[in-house]
Design a protein around this motif. Sequence first.
Motif, mmCIF file in Angstrom:
data_model
loop_
_atom_site.group_PDB
_atom_site.id
_atom_site.type_symbol
_atom_site.label_atom_id
_atom_site.label_comp_id
_atom_site.label_asym_id
_atom_site.label_seq_id
_atom_site.Cartn_x
_atom_site.Cartn_y
_atom_site.Cartn_z
ATOM 1 N N ASP A 163 0.838 -1.188 0.000
ATOM 2 C CA ASP A 163 0.000 0.000 0.000
ATOM 3 C C ASP A 163 0.872 1.236 0.000
ATOM 4 O O ASP A 163 2.083 1.154 0.111
ATOM 5 N N TYR A 164 0.215 2.345 -0.021
ATOM 6 C CA TYR A 164 0.870 3.631 0.226
ATOM 7 C C TYR A 164 2.047 3.875 -0.717
ATOM 8 O O TYR A 164 3.026 4.502 -0.331
ATOM 9 N N GLY A 165 1.990 3.328 -1.921
ATOM 10 C CA GLY A 165 3.054 3.594 -2.878
ATOM 11 C C GLY A 165 4.350 2.862 -2.565
ATOM 12 O O GLY A 165 5.380 3.124 -3.191
ATOM 13 N N VAL A 166 4.329 1.931 -1.624
ATOM 14 C CA VAL A 166 5.559 1.227 -1.252
ATOM 15 C C VAL A 166 6.106 0.454 -2.444
ATOM 16 O O VAL A 166 7.303 0.511 -2.744
ATOM 17 N N ALA A 167 5.199 -0.242 -3.136
ATOM 18 C CA ALA A 167 5.648 -1.097 -4.234
ATOM 19 C C ALA A 167 6.439 -0.311 -5.266
ATOM 20 O O ALA A 167 7.560 -0.682 -5.622
ATOM 21 N N GLU A 168 5.865 0.824 -5.705
ATOM 22 C CA GLU A 168 6.542 1.595 -6.760
ATOM 23 C C GLU A 168 7.889 2.128 -6.289
ATOM 24 O O GLU A 168 8.845 2.196 -7.036
ATOM 25 N N LYS A 169 7.935 2.496 -5.024
ATOM 26 C CA LYS A 169 9.173 3.126 -4.536
ATOM 27 C C LYS A 169 10.274 2.100 -4.263
ATOM 28 O O LYS A 169 11.456 2.395 -4.397
ATOM 29 N N LEU A 170 9.870 0.900 -3.873
ATOM 30 C CA LEU A 170 10.885 -0.065 -3.436
ATOM 31 C C LEU A 170 11.217 -1.137 -4.468
ATOM 32 O O LEU A 170 12.317 -1.688 -4.439
ATOM 33 N N ALA A 171 10.282 -1.415 -5.359
ATOM 34 C CA ALA A 171 10.509 -2.500 -6.314
ATOM 35 C C ALA A 171 11.813 -2.349 -7.097
ATOM 36 O O ALA A 171 12.545 -3.335 -7.282
ATOM 37 N N PRO A 172 12.155 -1.130 -7.553
ATOM 38 C CA PRO A 172 13.410 -1.031 -8.322
ATOM 39 C C PRO A 172 14.632 -1.446 -7.493
ATOM 40 O O PRO A 172 15.632 -1.877 -8.056
ATOM 41 N N LEU A 173 14.541 -1.346 -6.180
ATOM 42 C CA LEU A 173 15.697 -1.687 -5.338
ATOM 43 C C LEU A 173 15.786 -3.184 -5.075
ATOM 44 O O LEU A 173 16.869 -3.729 -4.904
ATOM 45 N N ASP A 174 14.637 -3.833 -4.954
ATOM 46 C CA ASP A 174 14.624 -5.284 -4.720
ATOM 47 C C ASP A 174 13.247 -5.816 -5.128
ATOM 48 O O ASP A 174 12.319 -5.839 -4.318
ATOM 49 N N PRO A 175 13.103 -6.229 -6.403
ATOM 50 C CA PRO A 175 11.779 -6.619 -6.890
ATOM 51 C C PRO A 175 11.186 -7.824 -6.162
ATOM 52 O O PRO A 175 9.973 -8.013 -6.151
ATOM 53 N N GLU A 176 12.032 -8.644 -5.534
ATOM 54 C CA GLU A 176 11.540 -9.862 -4.880
ATOM 55 C C GLU A 176 11.007 -9.614 -3.463
ATOM 56 O O GLU A 176 10.261 -10.414 -2.928
ATOM 57 N N ALA A 177 11.426 -8.514 -2.835
ATOM 58 C CA ALA A 177 11.127 -8.337 -1.407
ATOM 59 C C ALA A 177 9.658 -8.013 -1.174
ATOM 60 O O ALA A 177 9.041 -7.254 -1.924
ATOM 61 N N THR A 178 9.097 -8.593 -0.121
ATOM 62 C CA THR A 178 7.716 -8.284 0.247
ATOM 63 C C THR A 178 7.708 -7.011 1.092
ATOM 64 O O THR A 178 8.742 -6.636 1.662
ATOM 65 N N PRO A 179 6.547 -6.361 1.220
ATOM 66 C CA PRO A 179 6.483 -5.164 2.081
ATOM 67 C C PRO A 179 6.894 -5.485 3.519
ATOM 68 O O PRO A 179 7.550 -4.684 4.174
ATOM 69 N N ALA A 180 6.495 -6.668 3.996
ATOM 70 C CA ALA A 180 6.837 -7.024 5.379
ATOM 71 C C ALA A 180 8.350 -7.139 5.544
ATOM 72 O O ALA A 180 8.916 -6.742 6.569
ATOM 73 N N LYS A 181 8.996 -7.671 4.530
ATOM 74 C CA LYS A 181 10.449 -7.817 4.615
ATOM 75 C C LYS A 181 11.118 -6.448 4.716
ATOM 76 O O LYS A 181 12.023 -6.244 5.516
ATOM 77 N N TRP A 182 10.648 -5.493 3.911
ATOM 78 C CA TRP A 182 11.194 -4.134 3.988
ATOM 79 C C TRP A 182 11.010 -3.569 5.394
ATOM 80 O O TRP A 182 11.936 -3.003 5.984
ATOM 81 N N ALA A 183 9.789 -3.735 5.907
ATOM 82 C CA ALA A 183 9.482 -3.146 7.220
ATOM 83 C C ALA A 183 10.319 -3.813 8.316
ATOM 84 O O ALA A 183 10.842 -3.140 9.211
#
Length: 437
Positions: A262-282
Amino acid sequence: MRSALNRRAFLQNAIRTPVGKMTMRPNAHGELVSLLAYGAMRLPTIDGNQAGLDWGGSPAPIDKPEVFAQVDWAIEHGVNLFDTSPCYCRGESEGMLGEALARHPRNKWYVSTKLSNFAPETQTAAASEKMYRTSLELLRTDHVDYYHLHAVGMGGFEAFKKRYLDNGMLDFCVKERAAGRIRNLGFSFHGERKVWDWLIERHEQYKWDFALIQLNYVDWRHGHALNERNQDAELLYGELVERNIPVFVMEPLQGGKLAKFDYGVAEKLAPLDPEATPAKWAMRFAGSPPKVLSVISGMTFREHLEENVTTFSPLKPVDDREKAALEAAAEELVSARVVPCTACQYCMPCPYGLDIPGILGVLNRALGEKRLPDPKSPDFEKQRRQFLLDYELSVPEPLRRADHCTGCNRCQPHCPQTIDIPREIQRVDGIVERLRI
Ligand code: SF4
Ligand code: SF4
């Protein structure tokens, strides 16, 4: 509950194999503690859901074989800290965890529990001491490794005084620590700055062994913006580091909200690690500050446990670029005016039967997925139907919905996030009213 289930569905197709060993950090006495702690606040129930606190959650019995299997798997994969409280899972969490842990040698695990004397009848010295001794019994141990003054700051300084000072319980805990039955004494903090200052200024006297704070990439710099009575985690963390007090982390996923794209996380983080889930980032963000001793994450489903263990085995701390991307995602969330409800259920039961976290969850999902119905949008009709459908599915009983709120304000003082609950409930009611016309 819904976000937990969504994360679960996603993870069922993913491969989770820890590539190395769990990251361990030294506590105040040099003992190594796993960076991931197993939180027993939302244990699985036999109907495939999760248990709540003394109230709320699924009414079904806790799934004991599943809890045992999770605890075994966690220990096998390097988790050595287990966190509970007398008020988790309708009072069953300590007993269940105690039984599961007793099947392993005592030197394989540390246990953390709390003096959860929220109810007035538990605040006398006798009742609070009884709560403490019952915890030891249920946990089948003669000492507790980490003992918290639970949720200090909630209810303001008066509540803190009643729960720990007037009844002598803080002095009692200090004596228990001197006797070795409490190995580490600390507190979990929610809200009121005055209580924080009181505790921190007396560190020389009480020698806190740890403090538990809410830390995630949103609360790091925006805890106060989300709610002016809360503090930014960065500030609290800094004050603890200055005094060399080890930090425990709670709500790394903000009650599951950060476990979704949510909250634009996917667009902002995908280029850095396309495989990572939002929970993993958090989770990576929560574990990255070097003075974080352990991140407590409530476990319900095996997939969550496996993913969290994998994320921390070993932890790859977030770098500056990743931190900037997470901060950008946090700013988006804050500007969406998402209500910082973690679904903890401390505000429940509402005397008028409202499902407070259920109602707020509907609002947050619409905000997070950028589909809050907007009459000017070409998608308005779709948004309208989606919002009402989510409301009906999430709060199926009409009597539990926002229009039954009397504004009595009984819920508000119990909220660790200090959310103005009646105002937010009214906000949902207003939206629903407008959409039904
Ligand atoms: S203000 Fe509304 S939601 Fe809160 S306790 Fe009263 S009726 Fe329930
Ligand atoms: S409104 Fe507050 S107390 Fe109630 S579930 Fe949400 S965060 Fe917890």
